[in-house]
Each structure stands twice: as structure tokens, then as C-alpha cells.
Write a protein that holds these residues in place. Structure first.
Motif, PDB file in Angstrom:
ATOM      1  N   LEU A 181      48.026  35.885  58.004  1.00 29.85           N
ATOM      2  CA  LEU A 181      48.650  36.794  57.057  1.00 29.85           C
ATOM      3  C   LEU A 181      47.552  37.703  56.533  1.00 29.85           C
ATOM      4  N   LYS A 182      47.725  39.000  56.732  1.00 32.26           N
ATOM      5  CA  LYS A 182      46.722  39.970  56.295  1.00 32.26           C
ATOM      6  C   LYS A 182      47.192  40.581  54.985  1.00 32.26           C
ATOM      7  N   LEU A 183      46.378  40.425  53.936  1.00 32.75           N
ATOM      8  CA  LEU A 183      46.718  40.913  52.603  1.00 32.75           C
ATOM      9  C   LEU A 183      45.744  42.004  52.188  1.00 32.75           C
ATOM     10  N   GLN A 184      46.268  43.107  51.686  1.00 34.42           N
ATOM     11  CA  GLN A 184      45.452  44.160  51.085  1.00 34.42           C
ATOM     12  C   GLN A 184      45.770  44.147  49.600  1.00 34.42           C
ATOM     13  N   LEU A 185      44.809  43.676  48.801  1.00 37.42           N
ATOM     14  CA  LEU A 185      45.064  43.422  47.381  1.00 37.42           C
ATOM     15  C   LEU A 185      44.085  44.132  46.465  1.00 37.42           C
ATOM     16  N   GLY A 186      43.539  45.252  46.903  1.00 38.88           N
ATOM     17  CA  GLY A 186      42.656  46.022  46.044  1.00 38.88           C
ATOM     18  C   GLY A 186      41.210  45.594  46.089  1.00 38.88           C
ATOM     19  N   SER A 197      37.504  45.139  48.221  1.00 46.45           N
ATOM     20  CA  SER A 197      36.795  45.993  49.168  1.00 46.45           C
ATOM     21  C   SER A 197      37.066  45.576  50.613  1.00 46.45           C
ATOM     22  N   HIS A 198      37.662  44.405  50.806  1.00 51.64           N
ATOM     23  CA  HIS A 198      37.956  43.888  52.134  1.00 51.64           C
ATOM     24  C   HIS A 198      39.387  43.360  52.158  1.00 51.64           C
ATOM     25  N   ASP A 199      39.953  43.249  53.355  1.00 52.65           N
ATOM     26  CA  ASP A 199      41.276  42.639  53.500  1.00 52.65           C
ATOM     27  C   ASP A 199      41.121  41.120  53.454  1.00 52.65           C
ATOM     28  N   VAL A 200      42.131  40.461  52.922  1.00 50.94           N
ATOM     29  CA  VAL A 200      42.140  39.000  52.864  1.00 50.94           C
ATOM     30  C   VAL A 200      42.942  38.505  54.055  1.00 50.94           C
ATOM     31  N   ASP A 201      42.334  37.687  54.909  1.00 50.29           N
ATOM     32  CA  ASP A 201      43.025  37.075  56.040  1.00 50.29           C
ATOM     33  C   ASP A 201      43.299  35.624  55.700  1.00 50.29           C
TER      34      ASP A 201
END
Length: 177
Positions: free
Chosen positions: A103-108, A110-114
Motif C-alpha cells: 500500500l503506497k501512501l502519500q501523507l505529506g 518528504s517520501h512516500d510510505v510503503d
């Protein structure tokens, strides 16, 4: 006396329950779940029901009685219907996308959370602000939802973050001029 513990757990058609070597195994159309049995509680599969009773009159037996009956009930519900939780993502630029077993999360940040999805859990993203978590194990589904939510809890001023569907976020008034 436990009001919950007194009720027998009904076994629906297509589900089988078996007790062997201190382990309760429940098999159904969605899969198989097991529960390690507690010594202070006696379990019995009688016909189309599972009975949970305290084995003795100790304080721990009375304390575990209702909880163990609920855990047995969760096994039966899990193999027949399954469990699901829905997370809603609020915030400008906050997104989620399911990619296979990640699950790829973009939450503000500097990097995406995998987030690596554990075995036995299925994650769907019908749109980029909704995450649907489903599986047969109630504890696993809740744990995965809590771990995803932990990345960005909802804040009380603008309500940005990840929340459960139906969760109320207490909103605070901002700074006055």
C-alpha cells in the motif's frame, strides 16, 4: 455470572469446529482459524453449537469466560462473513494506492510510505482517499488498520489525517485574531 459467556455460539451450515490438543479449529467457506484454549475454561462442541463454561470457580475462570466465548464467536463469524474496516484520508495531497501486496501512501512527508500488507489481509483502494481492509481474522484486520492510521492521525484543527469511517473527530477552534 457472565451474560455473554452463557450464550452458546451457533455453528452455521458449512462450518465445522474441532477441539484437539488444546486448540479449537474452525473451518468455513472463507478459510480456517485456530484459537489456543485456556485451561480455566471448558469448551464443548455439541451438535450445531459450541459451549464455553468455566472449568472451576476461580476468579481467573470467571474473568476469562465472556472473553473466550467472544473469541470463539469471532472465529465463526470470520470464516463465514469475514471482517472489514474502512479508512478515510483527508488532506490536500494525501493519497493511497494499492499496488499488489503493498500500500503506497502519500501523507505529506518528504517520501512516500510503503506499507507491506500481511498475509491473510486484503487491501483495496476504490478511490485515492479510501482504504478498505478486509480479512477473516478480526484482530489482524484491526491491527493493520491501526498501523496504517498511525502514520497520520487526524488532527483536531483542520481534521487532516487518516480516520476510521464513522469516527468522530473532535474539532477545536483555531487561534483568534
Amino acid at each position: 455470572m457472565s451474560r455473554i459467556g452463557k450464550k452458546p455460539v451457533a455453528i452455521p451450515a458449512g462450518v465445522s469446529a474441532d477441539i484437539a490438543n488444546g486448540v479449537l479449529t474452525v473451518k468455513g467457506p472463507k478459510g480456517t482459524l485456530t484459537l489456543t484454549l485456556v485451561d480455566d475454561i471448558s469448551y464443548a462442541v455439541e451438535g450445531e453449537t459450541i459451549l464455553v463454561k468455566p472449568a472451576n470457580d476461580s476468579r481467573t475462570a470467571r474473568a476469562f469466560w465472556g472473553m473466550q466465548r467472544t473469541l470463539v464467536s469471532n472465529l465463526v463469524t470470520g470464516v463465514t462473513e469475514g471482517y472489514s474496516k474502512t479508512l478515510l484520508i483527508t488532506g490536500v495531497g494525501y493519497r493511497a494506492m494499492a499496488q499488489g501486496k503493498n500500500l503506497k501512501l502519500q501523507l505529506g512527508y518528504s517520501h512516500d510510505v510503503d506499507y507491506a500488507v500481511p498475509e491473510g489481509i486484503e487491501i483495496k483502494t476504490p478511490d485515492n482517499t479510501t482504504v478498505e481492509i478486509s480479512g477473516i481474522d478480526k484482530q489482524k484486520v484491526g491491527q493493520v488498520a491501526a498501523e496504517i492510521r498511525r502514520w497520520r492521525k487526524p488532527e483536531p484543527y483542520k481534521g487532516k489525517g487518516i480516520k476510521y469511517r464513522g469516527e468522530f473527530i473532535f474539532r477545536k477552534e483555531g487561534k483568534k485574531k
